[in-house]
Design a protein around this motif. Structure first.
Motif: not given
Length: 151
Positions: A6-29
């Motif tokens: 539970a203490t690591a949850q914000p970091y796991a969500i942050g890393l998940f967000r970074i990966v999803v955002g990067l992959l999604f932006a790559c499709h657009g680019a």
């Protein structure tokens, strides 16, 4: 074990967000600029400027993916991006066949649900939303203390 996770949850969500955002932006680019192999079905090319829905979908992917990647306006950007992927799935892929495995809509379905999750979880750790939120709170705190002292 649960408390540690539970203490690591914000970091796991942050890393998940970074990966999803990067992959999604790559499709657009890829669709807008022809990088990373270009738009699907164009042999390394781009989608035509202003073409519905491909160009608009690519613009949403690039802009919203970048915002999600940075953790800036994450909930709003993820909401818009999730909706665009739901549209892509139901209007483009689903009429071809019922299941994503059959209709080529796996990426649209996964992005839709991953981005919808970020609408509810927020940016997690390592996002600009948290940084700006913390700075705004620090600016409000001294002003609130000063107002109670002078009354």
């Amino acid at each position: 074990m649960s408390a540690r996770l539970a203490t690591a949850q914000p970091y796991a969500i942050g890393l998940f967000r970074i990966v999803v955002g990067l992959l999604f932006a790559c499709h657009g680019a890829a669709s807008l600029f022809g990088v990373l192999g270009g738009a699907a079905g164009t042999n390394g090319g781009t989608v035509d400027t202003g073409a519905w829905p491909g160009w608009y979908a690519a613009a949403i992917q690039l802009v919203c993916g970048s915002l999600v990647l940075l953790g800036l306006g994450t909930r709003a950007a993820a909401f818009l991006a999730s909706g665009s992927m739901a549209y892509a799935y139901f209007k483009v892929h689903q009429p071809e066949a019922l299941w994503p495995m059959e209709n080529g809509g796996e990426a649209s379905a996964m992005f839709c649900w991953a981005l919808l999750l970020l609408v509810f979880t927020g940016s997690g750790a390592l996002g600009l939303d948290r940084l700006f939120g913390r700075r705004a709170a620090e600016r409000r705190e001294p002003a609130a203390r000063e107002a109670t002292v002078t009354v």
